[in-house]
Design a protein around this motif. Structure first.
Motif, PDB file in Angstrom:
ATOM      1  N   SER A 159       9.254  -4.026  -5.612  1.00  5.70           N
ATOM      2  CA  SER A 159       8.122  -3.435  -5.644  1.00  5.70           C
ATOM      3  C   SER A 159       8.669  -1.575  -6.218  1.00  5.70           C
ATOM      4  N   VAL A 160       9.409  -1.716  -4.939  1.00 11.76           N
ATOM      5  CA  VAL A 160      10.696  -0.461  -5.111  1.00 11.76           C
ATOM      6  C   VAL A 160      10.970  -0.201  -6.354  1.00 11.76           C
TER       7      VAL A 160
ATOM      8  N   TYR B   6       0.653  -6.533   5.376  1.00 11.43           N
ATOM      9  CA  TYR B   6       0.662  -5.533   4.981  1.00 11.43           C
ATOM     10  C   TYR B   6       1.449  -5.939   3.510  1.00 11.43           C
ATOM     11  N   VAL B   7       1.730  -7.247   2.567  1.00 11.67           N
ATOM     12  CA  VAL B   7       1.667  -6.723   1.037  1.00 11.67           C
ATOM     13  C   VAL B   7       0.443  -6.856   0.786  1.00 11.67           C
ATOM     14  N   PHE B   8      -0.400  -7.471   1.273  1.00  7.78           N
ATOM     15  CA  PHE B   8      -1.745  -7.461   0.422  1.00  7.78           C
ATOM     16  C   PHE B   8      -2.529  -6.458  -0.181  1.00  7.78           C
ATOM     17  N   THR B   9      -2.669  -5.264   1.404  1.00  6.35           N
ATOM     18  CA  THR B   9      -2.359  -4.510   1.876  1.00  6.35           C
ATOM     19  C   THR B   9      -2.025  -3.108   0.172  1.00  6.35           C
ATOM     20  N   TYR B  10      -0.729  -3.728  -0.116  1.00  6.79           N
ATOM     21  CA  TYR B  10       0.389  -2.977  -1.037  1.00  6.79           C
ATOM     22  C   TYR B  10      -0.525  -3.048  -2.085  1.00  6.79           C
ATOM     23  N   ILE B  11      -0.546  -4.515  -1.976  1.00  2.00           N
ATOM     24  CA  ILE B  11      -0.811  -4.736  -3.573  1.00  2.00           C
ATOM     25  C   ILE B  11      -2.480  -3.880  -4.449  1.00  2.00           C
ATOM     26  N   ILE B  12      -3.203  -4.323  -3.139  1.00  2.20           N
ATOM     27  CA  ILE B  12      -4.499  -3.715  -3.102  1.00  2.20           C
ATOM     28  C   ILE B  12      -4.733  -2.230  -3.967  1.00  2.20           C
TER      29      ILE B  12
ATOM     30  N   ILE C 175      -1.875   0.408  -3.369  1.00  3.94           N
ATOM     31  CA  ILE C 175      -0.219   0.905  -4.254  1.00  3.94           C
ATOM     32  C   ILE C 175      -0.239   0.600  -5.835  1.00  3.94           C
ATOM     33  N   ASN C 176      -0.040  -1.226  -5.412  1.00  2.15           N
ATOM     34  CA  ASN C 176       0.999  -1.851  -6.557  1.00  2.15           C
ATOM     35  C   ASN C 176      -1.438  -1.633  -8.028  1.00  2.15           C
ATOM     36  N   SER C 177      -2.221  -1.501  -7.464  1.00  6.38           N
ATOM     37  CA  SER C 177      -3.039  -1.494  -8.234  1.00  6.38           C
ATOM     38  C   SER C 177      -3.530  -0.565  -9.010  1.00  6.38           C
ATOM     39  N   LEU C 178      -2.593   1.345  -8.301  1.00  4.33           N
ATOM     40  CA  LEU C 178      -2.302   2.393  -7.995  1.00  4.33           C
ATOM     41  C   LEU C 178      -1.352   2.368  -9.814  1.00  4.33           C
ATOM     42  N   LEU C 179      -0.087   1.732  -9.521  1.00  4.30           N
ATOM     43  CA  LEU C 179       0.864   1.931 -10.548  1.00  4.30           C
ATOM     44  C   LEU C 179       0.754   1.733 -11.416  1.00  4.30           C
ATOM     45  N   GLU C 180      -0.309   0.800 -11.651  1.00  8.71           N
ATOM     46  CA  GLU C 180      -0.556  -0.447 -12.357  1.00  8.71           C
ATOM     47  C   GLU C 180      -1.327   0.808 -13.508  1.00  8.71           C
ATOM     48  N   GLU C 181      -1.974   1.301 -12.754  1.00 10.64           N
ATOM     49  CA  GLU C 181      -3.060   1.881 -13.464  1.00 10.64           C
ATOM     50  C   GLU C 181      -2.808   2.168 -14.366  1.00 10.64           C
ATOM     51  N   ILE C 182      -2.134   3.076 -13.210  1.00 10.29           N
ATOM     52  CA  ILE C 182      -0.983   4.538 -13.921  1.00 10.29           C
ATOM     53  C   ILE C 182      -0.754   4.614 -15.653  1.00 10.29           C
ATOM     54  N   PHE C 183      -0.087   3.603 -14.974  1.00 11.24           N
ATOM     55  CA  PHE C 183       1.791   2.764 -16.036  1.00 11.24           C
ATOM     56  C   PHE C 183       0.164   2.066 -17.875  1.00 11.24           C
TER      57      PHE C 183
ATOM     58  N   SER D  90     -11.306   2.769 -13.277  1.00 13.30           N
ATOM     59  CA  SER D  90     -10.315   0.775 -13.593  1.00 13.30           C
ATOM     60  C   SER D  90      -9.902   0.910 -12.384  1.00 13.30           C
ATOM     61  N   TYR D  91      -9.419   1.755 -11.617  1.00 17.64           N
ATOM     62  CA  TYR D  91      -8.274   1.490  -9.761  1.00 17.64           C
ATOM     63  C   TYR D  91      -8.723   0.774  -9.481  1.00 17.64           C
ATOM     64  N   LEU D  92     -10.626   1.774  -9.116  1.00 13.83           N
ATOM     65  CA  LEU D  92     -11.139   1.019  -8.046  1.00 13.83           C
ATOM     66  C   LEU D  92     -11.677  -0.465  -8.247  1.00 13.83           C
ATOM     67  N   VAL D  93     -12.018  -0.848  -9.410  1.00 11.16           N
ATOM     68  CA  VAL D  93     -12.647  -1.837 -10.500  1.00 11.16           C
ATOM     69  C   VAL D  93     -10.778  -3.075  -9.547  1.00 11.16           C
ATOM     70  N   HIS D  94      -9.773  -2.614 -10.317  1.00  7.35           N
ATOM     71  CA  HIS D  94      -8.733  -3.420 -10.295  1.00  7.35           C
ATOM     72  C   HIS D  94      -8.277  -3.255  -8.508  1.00  7.35           C
ATOM     73  N   SER D  95      -8.600  -2.493  -8.002  1.00 11.45           N
ATOM     74  CA  SER D  95      -8.279  -2.859  -6.542  1.00 11.45           C
ATOM     75  C   SER D  95      -9.286  -3.977  -5.408  1.00 11.45           C
ATOM     76  N   MET D  96     -10.645  -3.486  -6.408  1.00 10.89           N
ATOM     77  CA  MET D  96     -11.155  -4.972  -6.043  1.00 10.89           C
ATOM     78  C   MET D  96     -10.780  -6.367  -6.431  1.00 10.89           C
ATOM     79  N   SER D  97     -10.354  -6.555  -7.704  1.00 10.95           N
ATOM     80  CA  SER D  97     -10.005  -7.356  -7.672  1.00 10.95           C
ATOM     81  C   SER D  97      -9.146  -8.241  -7.293  1.00 10.95           C
ATOM     82  N   ASN D  98      -7.900  -7.173  -6.819  1.00  7.82           N
ATOM     83  CA  ASN D  98      -6.791  -7.619  -6.481  1.00  7.82           C
ATOM     84  C   ASN D  98      -7.570  -7.922  -5.092  1.00  7.82           C
TER      85      ASN D  98
END
Length: 219
Positions: A33-34, A114-120, A122-130, A197-205
């Motif tokens: 993740s880092v 902790y991991v699942f919260t990060y995925i929902i 932060i990780n969702s946001l990073l993937e949407e940004i990219f 899209s970030y919110l939809v992605h987060s809900m999917s995760n």
């Protein structure tokens, strides 16, 4: 350097790097993740510097007031994912998914929240940004934008889903990931902001990680 050449190289390098880390190096989830975080941040910074773009302009993260119907629809997204899992669970290699979570990713009952919260969050946001921000909006041709963003998003998950099932399930998952990218992009464009899209992605995760939580604790 032209934008589209830079973005093609950037997307390809990211996909190859993340699959190499996932399949060959196999570090714990936090190390991976880092690396992902650093890569995406640097990609955006370099892109903005080379092509004189503001951050919000480069990644399409505009302020947007979303209607209540949109937020209500997020519940539908969650339910849809749960139903989808129930329909295909007999064709999935659940033991391999559990093995990937517990051993490969070093996710345990103690740290999974902790991991699942990060995925929902932060990780969702990073993937949407990219993918839906930087890569998609860097091309002038809309069809090419959908193809490059969608294909790179799908292939980015290649090593993650490689052992989830048989060849049919593997190909089906890649196709569904491409279609998911297209749908997320449509949400982003319709509401004129990556926020949608970030919110939809987060809900999917959230739905996927709920299933992961179930697998870790009850299967």
């Amino acid at each position: 350097m032209k934008k589209k050449i830079y973005l093609l190289i950037d997307a390809t390098l990211f996909v190859v790097l993340m699959n190499f880390i996932e399949a060959v190096l196999m570090p714990g989830y936090w190390i991976k993740s880092v690396i992902k975080f650093i890569y995406i941040v640097l990609s955006v910074v370099v892109y903005c510097g080379l092509f004189k773009k503001r951050f919000d302009e480069a990644v399409y993260f505009n302020k947007a007031k979303l209607p209540w119907v949109f937020y209500a629809g997020l519940i539908g997204v969650y339910i849809l994912f749960i139903i989808g899992f129930l329909l295909v669970k007999d064709y999935l290699n659940i033991s391999e998914i559990e093995n990937s979570l517990l051993i490969k990713e070093n996710i345990t009952k103690q740290n999974c929240l902790y991991v699942f919260t990060y995925i929902i969050v932060i990780n969702s946001l990073l993937e949407e940004i990219f993918f839906r921000g930087l890569i998609f909006h860097g091309f002038d041709n809309r069809l090419i934008s959908y193809l490059v963003s969608g294909i790179s998003f799908s292939l980015y998950h290649l090593s993650m889903i490689a052992n989830w099932g048989n060849a049919f399930i593997f190909v089906l998952m890649l196709v569904l990931l491409f279609l998911a990218s297209v749908v997320l992009q449509i949400f982003s464009l319709h509401f004129k902001s990556l926020k949608a899209s970030y919110l939809v992605h987060s809900m999917s995760n959230l739905a996927i990680n709920s299933l992961g939580f179930y697998i870790i604790y009850f299967m």
